[in-house]
Design an enzyme around this catalytic site. Sequence first.
Site, mmCIF file in Angstrom:
data_model
loop_
_atom_site.group_PDB
_atom_site.id
_atom_site.type_symbol
_atom_site.label_atom_id
_atom_site.label_comp_id
_atom_site.label_asym_id
_atom_site.label_seq_id
_atom_site.Cartn_x
_atom_site.Cartn_y
_atom_site.Cartn_z
ATOM 1 C CB SER A 1 -1.002 0.093 1.250
ATOM 2 O OG SER A 1 -1.951 0.931 1.259
ATOM 3 C CG ASN A 2 -0.241 4.381 -1.244
ATOM 4 O OD1 ASN A 2 -1.207 5.316 -0.733
ATOM 5 N ND2 ASN A 2 -0.781 3.951 -2.467
#
Length: 411
Positions: free
Chosen positions: A215-216
């Site tokens: 993810s980020n």
Amino acid sequence: MSSQAILAKNLKGKKIILGVCGSIAAYKSALLTRLLIRSGAEVRVCMTKSATTFVSPLTFSTLSKNKVITDISKNQDWNDHVEWGLWADLLLIAPATANSLAKMANGITDNFLTAVYLSARCPVMIAPAMDLDMWKHPSTLRNLKRLKEDGVHTINVEKGELASGLSGEGRLAEPENILNHLDIFFNQSKKLSGQKVLITAGPTQEKIDPVRYISNHSTGKMGVALAEVFAREGAEVMLVHGPLSTTLPDHPSILLFPVTTAEEMMNKCSELHSKVNLAVFAAAVSDYRLKKSSEKKLKKTGADGMSMELIQNPDIASSLGQSKTPGQIHIGFALETDNEEANAKEKLHKKNFDLIVLNSLKDKGAGFGGDTNKVSLITQNNVQKLELKSKTETAKDIVSFAYQHFIVKNK
Ligand code: C5P
């Protein structure tokens, strides 16, 4: 509650069907009817059979100054549900029970209220009420999700003491809060009323194994701020969001579509895209996912390294940019670390955006996480640099730019 002071300005002359289901919270609907009438609305009430065991139809017919329908066959013409469905400006179901939500989600019409629901051409709003375990039950959540996808507006349940003696989520929203939602909903003097907007927000999560994902750092704050500003200006917003690290917006004109992966976001956006005039792609979509995620938790192998095969995710903005119809406006975001303006312009062109909002990671206070942003608004032939400001103020500037440059022109 002092109903004296609480009145809604925008309900005068509005025709509202109030559907009352069989919950102890039905008594609050009597107060709600009084508030609606005092605000100048015309109200017709229909009740399910079990609602009549909590409150008498006479209470509602007295307060609404109209006859109340409680049964599909008693004292009525066979096609009253059609006439009611065509008459109303809004069908409001409050309290909406788990049982009625389940029927509505599945098109079951075994009473007058659900027959009106299927016949109504007007917007539909529900204010659910039930015990906390019923509210959290997967079948209720599934039915609510389906109803939202069908375009039903939801007024969130409230938290607190429940009639069962338990405490938690599930209380019917207080009548004055429901009235406030309706007031906002009917405020047509806003400049974006009639506009339908799709917004993507937050990160996506791509599964590695049952406990890990790619993810980020996106929190979704910018997308949520945009959704709130668009809705406040009168637009109907469909917010397709990944797992957010910010509070979800609570506005009757924002429909929420939670997703986890890029593919889910792509599918939901493809389904909604043809319904909207404007789309804002504010999500930080993972560019890659695992070719094959693991069903079991990956264990240390003892080896020094480990490799995972990644495949590309769909580019939602690019793909929908190709199917953009004349009059549809697309706004994208670019988060760049170098050669910012040139890269953003290239993306504007490649993804068929009308406007791209550029954040530079070099700017302090811009980009992920914080409550502020510093952006440039870039079109084919214009670059407008904005100051560092809160994400809400930035959202206001983006919305007003879109209004002036695209929406007014398309009107
Ligand atoms: O190419 P890049 O990821 O920098 O492009 C950013 C823009 O494209 C943003 O508006 C983002 O929401 C959108 N995007 C998308 N789907 C992807 C990747 C980016 O919609 N898979």
